[in-house]
Write a protein that holds these residues in place. Structure first.
Motif, PDB file in Angstrom:
ATOM      1  N   GLU A 153      96.589  57.273  58.094  1.00 29.65           N
ATOM      2  CA  GLU A 153      96.109  58.655  58.085  1.00 29.65           C
ATOM      3  C   GLU A 153      94.592  58.771  57.949  1.00 29.65           C
ATOM      4  O   GLU A 153      93.947  59.536  58.662  1.00 29.65           O
ATOM      5  CB  GLU A 153      96.797  59.435  56.955  1.00 29.65           C
ATOM      6  CG  GLU A 153      96.542  60.921  57.022  1.00 29.65           C
ATOM      7  CD  GLU A 153      97.330  61.698  55.987  1.00 29.65           C
ATOM      8  OE1 GLU A 153      96.845  62.761  55.584  1.00 29.65           O
ATOM      9  OE2 GLU A 153      98.414  61.236  55.589  1.00 29.65           O
ATOM     10  N   SER A 154      93.982  57.989  57.047  1.00 29.51           N
ATOM     11  CA  SER A 154      92.530  58.098  56.857  1.00 29.51           C
ATOM     12  C   SER A 154      91.783  57.588  58.088  1.00 29.51           C
ATOM     13  O   SER A 154      90.775  58.170  58.493  1.00 29.51           O
ATOM     14  CB  SER A 154      92.086  57.353  55.596  1.00 29.51           C
ATOM     15  OG  SER A 154      92.412  55.990  55.683  1.00 29.51           O
ATOM     16  N   ALA A 155      92.277  56.508  58.711  1.00 36.92           N
ATOM     17  CA  ALA A 155      91.635  56.004  59.933  1.00 36.92           C
ATOM     18  C   ALA A 155      91.767  57.022  61.057  1.00 36.92           C
ATOM     19  O   ALA A 155      90.835  57.229  61.835  1.00 36.92           O
ATOM     20  CB  ALA A 155      92.243  54.666  60.337  1.00 36.92           C
ATOM     21  N   MET A 156      92.912  57.673  61.136  1.00 42.74           N
ATOM     22  CA  MET A 156      93.135  58.697  62.156  1.00 42.74           C
ATOM     23  C   MET A 156      92.166  59.867  61.956  1.00 42.74           C
ATOM     24  O   MET A 156      91.582  60.368  62.915  1.00 42.74           O
ATOM     25  CB  MET A 156      94.578  59.201  62.097  1.00 42.74           C
ATOM     26  CG  MET A 156      94.893  60.283  63.098  1.00 42.74           C
ATOM     27  SD  MET A 156      94.827  59.724  64.794  1.00 42.74           S
ATOM     28  CE  MET A 156      96.444  59.002  64.935  1.00 42.74           C
ATOM     29  N   LEU A 157      91.957  60.272  60.712  1.00 40.30           N
ATOM     30  CA  LEU A 157      91.027  61.366  60.429  1.00 40.30           C
ATOM     31  C   LEU A 157      89.603  60.994  60.836  1.00 40.30           C
ATOM     32  O   LEU A 157      88.885  61.806  61.411  1.00 40.30           O
ATOM     33  CB  LEU A 157      91.080  61.745  58.944  1.00 40.30           C
ATOM     34  CG  LEU A 157      92.329  62.496  58.497  1.00 40.30           C
ATOM     35  CD1 LEU A 157      92.332  62.666  56.983  1.00 40.30           C
ATOM     36  CD2 LEU A 157      92.431  63.845  59.185  1.00 40.30           C
ATOM     37  N   LEU A 158      89.193  59.750  60.537  1.00 36.58           N
ATOM     38  CA  LEU A 158      87.848  59.304  60.915  1.00 36.58           C
ATOM     39  C   LEU A 158      87.706  59.299  62.438  1.00 36.58           C
ATOM     40  O   LEU A 158      86.695  59.749  62.974  1.00 36.58           O
ATOM     41  CB  LEU A 158      87.566  57.908  60.358  1.00 36.58           C
ATOM     42  CG  LEU A 158      87.395  57.786  58.849  1.00 36.58           C
ATOM     43  CD1 LEU A 158      87.211  56.327  58.451  1.00 36.58           C
ATOM     44  CD2 LEU A 158      86.227  58.625  58.355  1.00 36.58           C
ATOM     45  N   ALA A 159      88.724  58.787  63.124  1.00 33.10           N
ATOM     46  CA  ALA A 159      88.680  58.736  64.591  1.00 33.10           C
ATOM     47  C   ALA A 159      88.616  60.144  65.182  1.00 33.10           C
ATOM     48  O   ALA A 159      87.840  60.402  66.101  1.00 33.10           O
ATOM     49  CB  ALA A 159      89.893  57.970  65.116  1.00 33.10           C
ATOM     50  N   LYS A 160      89.418  61.071  64.652  1.00 36.11           N
ATOM     51  CA  LYS A 160      89.404  62.454  65.153  1.00 36.11           C
ATOM     52  C   LYS A 160      88.053  63.115  64.868  1.00 36.11           C
ATOM     53  O   LYS A 160      87.539  63.861  65.704  1.00 36.11           O
ATOM     54  CB  LYS A 160      90.530  63.263  64.505  1.00 36.11           C
ATOM     55  CG  LYS A 160      91.872  62.996  65.128  1.00 36.11           C
ATOM     56  CD  LYS A 160      92.945  63.897  64.537  1.00 36.11           C
ATOM     57  CE  LYS A 160      94.267  63.658  65.243  1.00 36.11           C
ATOM     58  NZ  LYS A 160      95.328  64.528  64.745  1.00 36.11           N
ATOM     59  N   MET A 161      87.486  62.845  63.699  1.00 41.04           N
ATOM     60  CA  MET A 161      86.188  63.408  63.348  1.00 41.04           C
ATOM     61  C   MET A 161      85.143  62.954  64.371  1.00 41.04           C
ATOM     62  O   MET A 161      84.334  63.758  64.843  1.00 41.04           O
ATOM     63  CB  MET A 161      85.780  62.963  61.939  1.00 41.04           C
ATOM     64  CG  MET A 161      84.417  63.436  61.502  1.00 41.04           C
ATOM     65  SD  MET A 161      83.962  62.822  59.858  1.00 41.04           S
ATOM     66  CE  MET A 161      83.496  61.139  60.238  1.00 41.04           C
ATOM     67  N   CYS A 162      85.177  61.681  64.731  1.00 41.32           N
ATOM     68  CA  CYS A 162      84.236  61.163  65.725  1.00 41.32           C
ATOM     69  C   CYS A 162      84.442  61.856  67.065  1.00 41.32           C
ATOM     70  O   CYS A 162      83.498  62.358  67.675  1.00 41.32           O
ATOM     71  CB  CYS A 162      84.417  59.654  65.900  1.00 41.32           C
ATOM     72  SG  CYS A 162      83.940  58.678  64.465  1.00 41.32           S
ATOM     73  N   MET A 163      85.690  61.890  67.519  1.00 38.70           N
ATOM     74  CA  MET A 163      86.003  62.449  68.830  1.00 38.70           C
ATOM     75  C   MET A 163      85.608  63.923  68.912  1.00 38.70           C
ATOM     76  O   MET A 163      84.990  64.347  69.885  1.00 38.70           O
ATOM     77  CB  MET A 163      87.495  62.293  69.127  1.00 38.70           C
ATOM     78  CG  MET A 163      87.886  62.763  70.510  1.00 38.70           C
ATOM     79  SD  MET A 163      89.657  62.669  70.812  1.00 38.70           S
ATOM     80  CE  MET A 163      90.241  64.065  69.870  1.00 38.70           C
ATOM     81  N   GLU A 164      85.952  64.692  67.898  1.00 38.69           N
ATOM     82  CA  GLU A 164      85.663  66.123  67.925  1.00 38.69           C
ATOM     83  C   GLU A 164      84.171  66.419  67.853  1.00 38.69           C
ATOM     84  O   GLU A 164      83.732  67.514  68.189  1.00 38.69           O
ATOM     85  CB  GLU A 164      86.426  66.828  66.805  1.00 38.69           C
ATOM     86  CG  GLU A 164      87.924  66.848  67.084  1.00 38.69           C
ATOM     87  CD  GLU A 164      88.763  67.335  65.913  1.00 38.69           C
ATOM     88  OE1 GLU A 164      88.189  67.696  64.864  1.00 38.69           O
ATOM     89  OE2 GLU A 164      90.003  67.335  66.064  1.00 38.69           O
ATOM     90  N   SER A 165      83.389  65.431  67.424  1.00 36.85           N
ATOM     91  CA  SER A 165      81.929  65.595  67.355  1.00 36.85           C
ATOM     92  C   SER A 165      81.240  64.959  68.558  1.00 36.85           C
ATOM     93  O   SER A 165      80.023  64.848  68.597  1.00 36.85           O
ATOM     94  CB  SER A 165      81.397  64.963  66.068  1.00 36.85           C
ATOM     95  OG  SER A 165      82.020  65.537  64.957  1.00 36.85           O
ATOM     96  N   ASN A 166      82.055  64.517  69.538  1.00 37.34           N
ATOM     97  CA  ASN A 166      81.558  63.876  70.756  1.00 37.34           C
ATOM     98  C   ASN A 166      80.834  62.558  70.500  1.00 37.34           C
ATOM     99  O   ASN A 166      79.841  62.248  71.144  1.00 37.34           O
ATOM    100  CB  ASN A 166      80.678  64.833  71.570  1.00 37.34           C
ATOM    101  CG  ASN A 166      81.494  65.949  72.168  1.00 37.34           C
ATOM    102  OD1 ASN A 166      82.597  65.724  72.674  1.00 37.34           O
ATOM    103  ND2 ASN A 166      80.989  67.166  72.101  1.00 37.34           N
ATOM    104  N   TYR A 167      81.349  61.792  69.560  1.00 36.13           N
ATOM    105  CA  TYR A 167      80.850  60.450  69.292  1.00 36.13           C
ATOM    106  C   TYR A 167      81.990  59.452  69.442  1.00 36.13           C
ATOM    107  O   TYR A 167      83.157  59.787  69.218  1.00 36.13           O
ATOM    108  CB  TYR A 167      80.333  60.320  67.844  1.00 36.13           C
ATOM    109  CG  TYR A 167      79.020  61.003  67.592  1.00 36.13           C
ATOM    110  CD1 TYR A 167      77.821  60.434  68.006  1.00 36.13           C
ATOM    111  CD2 TYR A 167      78.974  62.215  66.914  1.00 36.13           C
ATOM    112  CE1 TYR A 167      76.609  61.063  67.751  1.00 36.13           C
ATOM    113  CE2 TYR A 167      77.763  62.850  66.653  1.00 36.13           C
ATOM    114  CZ  TYR A 167      76.587  62.260  67.079  1.00 36.13           C
ATOM    115  OH  TYR A 167      75.394  62.880  66.827  1.00 36.13           O
ATOM    116  N   GLY A 168      81.637  58.229  69.783  1.00 36.91           N
ATOM    117  CA  GLY A 168      82.592  57.136  69.708  1.00 36.91           C
ATOM    118  C   GLY A 168      82.650  56.671  68.258  1.00 36.91           C
ATOM    119  O   GLY A 168      81.958  57.200  67.378  1.00 36.91           O
TER     120      GLY A 168
END
Length: 128
Positions: free
Chosen positions: A84-99
């Motif tokens: 869950e925490s890794a998924m949140l970090l990945a989504k945060m990156c994606m939604e901010s237009n970052y890899g």
């Protein structure tokens, strides 16, 4: 009317970047952070294309030797997005237009494993 639309679009984009910078700044204040499983997040920062998460670990947690790095595939790292925490970090990156880039460093700093997921990688993986 068109110029006001353009202006409002630019205004909407800017707070998103400001917001992610504020989150990263807050995360930095909480470092080092125990990430579980023997990993300690020691740094987080933003480059032009990525949000970078740096972790320190012992060699027993992740084999950072050349042979160990060959065995650790991107697919295995992607499967960690089920956490869950890794998924949140990945989504945060994606939604901010970052890899998303994860850097694993052993405690002696003699070995480093770096895994990068471009923005398109994240969109592909997270939108399955």
């Amino acid at each position: 009317a068109f110029s006001s639309f353009t202006t409002s679009t630019k205004v909407e984009e800017s707070p998103n970047k400001d917001f992610i910078h504020a989150i990263v700044d807050q995360m930095k204040k909480d470092l080092p952070m125990d990430a579980g499983g023997g990993l300690v997040m020691t740094d987080v920062y933003i480059t032009s294309s990525y949000i970078v998460f740096e972790y320190t670990c012992s060699d027993t947690v992740i084999d950072l030797t050349r042979e160990g790095m060959k065995q650790l595939s991107k697919g295995e790292i992607q499967s960690s997005f089920s956490d869950e925490s890794a998924m949140l970090l990945a989504k945060m990156c994606m939604e901010s237009n970052y890899g998303m880039r994860m850097v694993f460093v052993n405690k002696g700093r003699s070995n480093v494993l770096e895994m990068s997921f471009s923005l398109s990688d994240l969109k592909t993986y997270l939108n399955k």
